[in-house]
Design a protein around this motif. Structure first.
Motif, PDB file in Angstrom:
ATOM      1  N   ILE A   1       0.858  -1.187   0.000  1.00 40.73           N
ATOM      2  CA  ILE A   1       0.000   0.000   0.000  1.00 40.73           C
ATOM      3  C   ILE A   1       0.891   1.233   0.000  1.00 40.73           C
TER       4      ILE A   1
ATOM      5  N   ASN B   1       0.738   5.110   0.384  1.00 36.44           N
ATOM      6  CA  ASN B   1      -0.240   6.043   0.938  1.00 36.44           C
ATOM      7  C   ASN B   1       0.289   7.476   0.918  1.00 36.44           C
TER       8      ASN B   1
ATOM      9  N   TYR C   1      -4.093   9.840   2.811  1.00 41.64           N
ATOM     10  CA  TYR C   1      -5.370   9.127   2.834  1.00 41.64           C
ATOM     11  C   TYR C   1      -5.653   8.582   4.234  1.00 41.64           C
TER      12      TYR C   1
ATOM     13  N   ILE D   1      -7.059   4.853   5.034  1.00 40.09           N
ATOM     14  CA  ILE D   1      -5.990   3.860   5.067  1.00 40.09           C
ATOM     15  C   ILE D   1      -6.275   2.690   6.016  1.00 40.09           C
TER      16      ILE D   1
ATOM     17  N   VAL E   1       3.296  -1.202   4.102  1.00 43.89           N
ATOM     18  CA  VAL E   1       2.673   0.107   3.911  1.00 43.89           C
ATOM     19  C   VAL E   1       3.786   1.141   3.794  1.00 43.89           C
TER      20      VAL E   1
ATOM     21  N   ASP F   1       4.375   5.018   3.505  1.00 43.15           N
ATOM     22  CA  ASP F   1       3.784   6.351   3.562  1.00 43.15           C
ATOM     23  C   ASP F   1       4.695   7.332   2.845  1.00 43.15           C
TER      24      ASP F   1
ATOM     25  N   SER G   1       3.168  11.826   3.950  1.00 42.30           N
ATOM     26  CA  SER G   1       1.850  12.400   4.244  1.00 42.30           C
ATOM     27  C   SER G   1       1.961  13.542   5.246  1.00 42.30           C
TER      28      SER G   1
ATOM     29  N   SER H   1      -1.991  10.309   8.733  1.00 36.83           N
ATOM     30  CA  SER H   1      -1.737   8.951   8.249  1.00 36.83           C
ATOM     31  C   SER H   1      -0.709   8.211   9.103  1.00 36.83           C
TER      32      SER H   1
ATOM     33  N   ILE I   1      -1.112   4.482  10.759  1.00 36.07           N
ATOM     34  CA  ILE I   1      -0.257   3.366  10.331  1.00 36.07           C
ATOM     35  C   ILE I   1       0.526   2.802  11.519  1.00 36.07           C
TER      36      ILE I   1
ATOM     37  N   SER J   1       5.859  -1.122   8.168  1.00 37.50           N
ATOM     38  CA  SER J   1       5.589   0.261   7.772  1.00 37.50           C
ATOM     39  C   SER J   1       6.891   0.968   7.441  1.00 37.50           C
TER      40      SER J   1
ATOM     41  N   ALA K   1      -4.602   2.977  -1.362  1.00 39.04           N
ATOM     42  CA  ALA K   1      -4.851   3.241   0.050  1.00 39.04           C
ATOM     43  C   ALA K   1      -6.305   3.559   0.365  1.00 39.04           C
ATOM     44  N   ASP K   2      -7.109   3.778  -0.670  1.00 39.80           N
ATOM     45  CA  ASP K   2      -8.536   4.050  -0.445  1.00 39.80           C
ATOM     46  C   ASP K   2      -9.428   2.891  -0.890  1.00 39.80           C
TER      47      ASP K   2
END
Length: 333
Positions: free
Chosen positions: A11, A13, A16, A20, A39, A41, A44, A48, A52, A61, A90-91
């Motif tokens: 994912i 992101n 989001y 998420i 995930v 990121d 962001s 987020s 996470i 992550s 992510a959505d």
């Protein structure tokens, strides 16, 4: 006894935070014994990171400065260990039986297994459409033929695609010369580097909201962007064929695609000076619309007639009428 497939869900992101957790929960909720979730990121600036980090060791992550989806997915793929990789937006939301359905049809030589996606609205209410629309289940051979002839084939957006690691290892990391969307390159190259298997039922919930990249009505320039994306899709397909030592699709494929024709028509009307195809014109697009019903392909005749008529009207009608029809066609229903 054969070892079960390992699934890796990546994912990427960016801001989001409001969606998420549903994406993460859906990946963790897959009915399959061996799933890893990465995930990434992408810098962001909303909440987020807090969302996470709350998952702790249940996920891997990674946090990086904002560099775009392509870089985030390159980083995510490098961290995977699975046989099958899904790049989950992510959505979006994976349905629990997705992994089992994919595993049931998986076999050596597959580059991608694709499933339909059910559109939902921002609050997860089901919308009318399921993507892609299918009239029967296409074979891998048919998909390869359509991709070569039209630079298109019935494919879902990103989250509906599960890729073989052996395929992705040949094309990753994806460099900046490709389209900024990871999906464009992977979807384009898959039919030429293996078999694409289709599951004709929804296994993903595809969320539609105002921040979607697919919200074409947000700006007139988005239609030209999609035409440019098709050009990069063709380039990726040609590179895949070169890697495999087979004949490449010709540039003519750009002028045969029924879905691209509609985007070409809108781009030529709304932003003609910015239209990415320099050898295209309204007259050429009208000619392609006239020919479309006579070109057999993955769309049935009645839909080819509708797309041809729509494109012709957009190209020839007064601009005010054309704009009204564009809003109606591309509005979120």
């Amino acid at each position: 006894m054969q070892t079960p497939l390992k699934f890796s869900i990546v994912i990427a992101n960016y801001n989001y935070g409001r969606f998420i957790s549903r994406a993460i929960d859906s990946a963790l909720g897959l009915d399959w014994p061996d799933v890893e979730l990465i995930v990434v990121d992408d810098g962001s600036t909303d909440h987020s990171r807090e969302v996470i980090e709350a998952y702790g060791g249940r996920i891997k992550s990674l946090f990086q400065p904002n560099a775009g989806q392509l870089v985030a997915n390159n980083v995510g793929f490098a961290a995977t260990h699975g046989d099958v990789i899904i790049f989950l937006d992510a959505d979006d939301i994976l349905l629990p039986d997705m992994a089992r359905a994919i595993a049931a049809v998986w076999r050596p030589g597959v580059s991608k297994v694709q499933a339909q996606v059910q559109r939902i609205d921002e609050n997860e209410g089901k919308m009318k459409s399921i993507l892609p629309r299918l009239d029967g289940v296409p074979s891998a051979t048919q998909i390869r033929k359509w991709a070569a002839k039209f630079n298109e084939y019935p494919s879902p957006p990103g989250s509906g695609n599960a890729y073989a690691r052996s395929f992705l290892e040949r094309i990753f990391p994806i460099d900046a010369s490709r389209d900024s969307s990871t999906d464009t390159t992977c979807i384009a190259m898959a039919p030429f580097m293996g078999d694409v298997i289709t599951i004709a039922r929804p296994l993903v919930l595809y969320r539609m909201h105002d921040s979607n990249d697919s919200n074409l009505l947000a700006s007139d320039t988005n239609f030209g962007r999609e035409v440019e994306r098709a050009v990069k899709r063709l380039s990726a397909a040609q590179d895949a064929c070169e890697m495999m030592g087979v004949a490449s699709p010709r540039r003519l494929a750009l002028f045969r695609g029924p879905h691209l024709l509609q985007l070409r028509a809108v781009s030529l009307r709304l932003r003609p000076t910015d239209h990415p195809l320099t050898d295209d014109s309204r007259l050429a697009a009208v000619g392609d619309a006239i020919m479309m019903p006579f070109r057999s392909g993955f769309e049935p005749l009645y839909r080819r007639l509708i797309m041809a008529a729509y494109s012709g009207v957009i190209l020839m009608a007064p601009l005010g009428i054309a704009r009204a029809l564009i809003r109606r066609r591309f509005a979120r229903l």
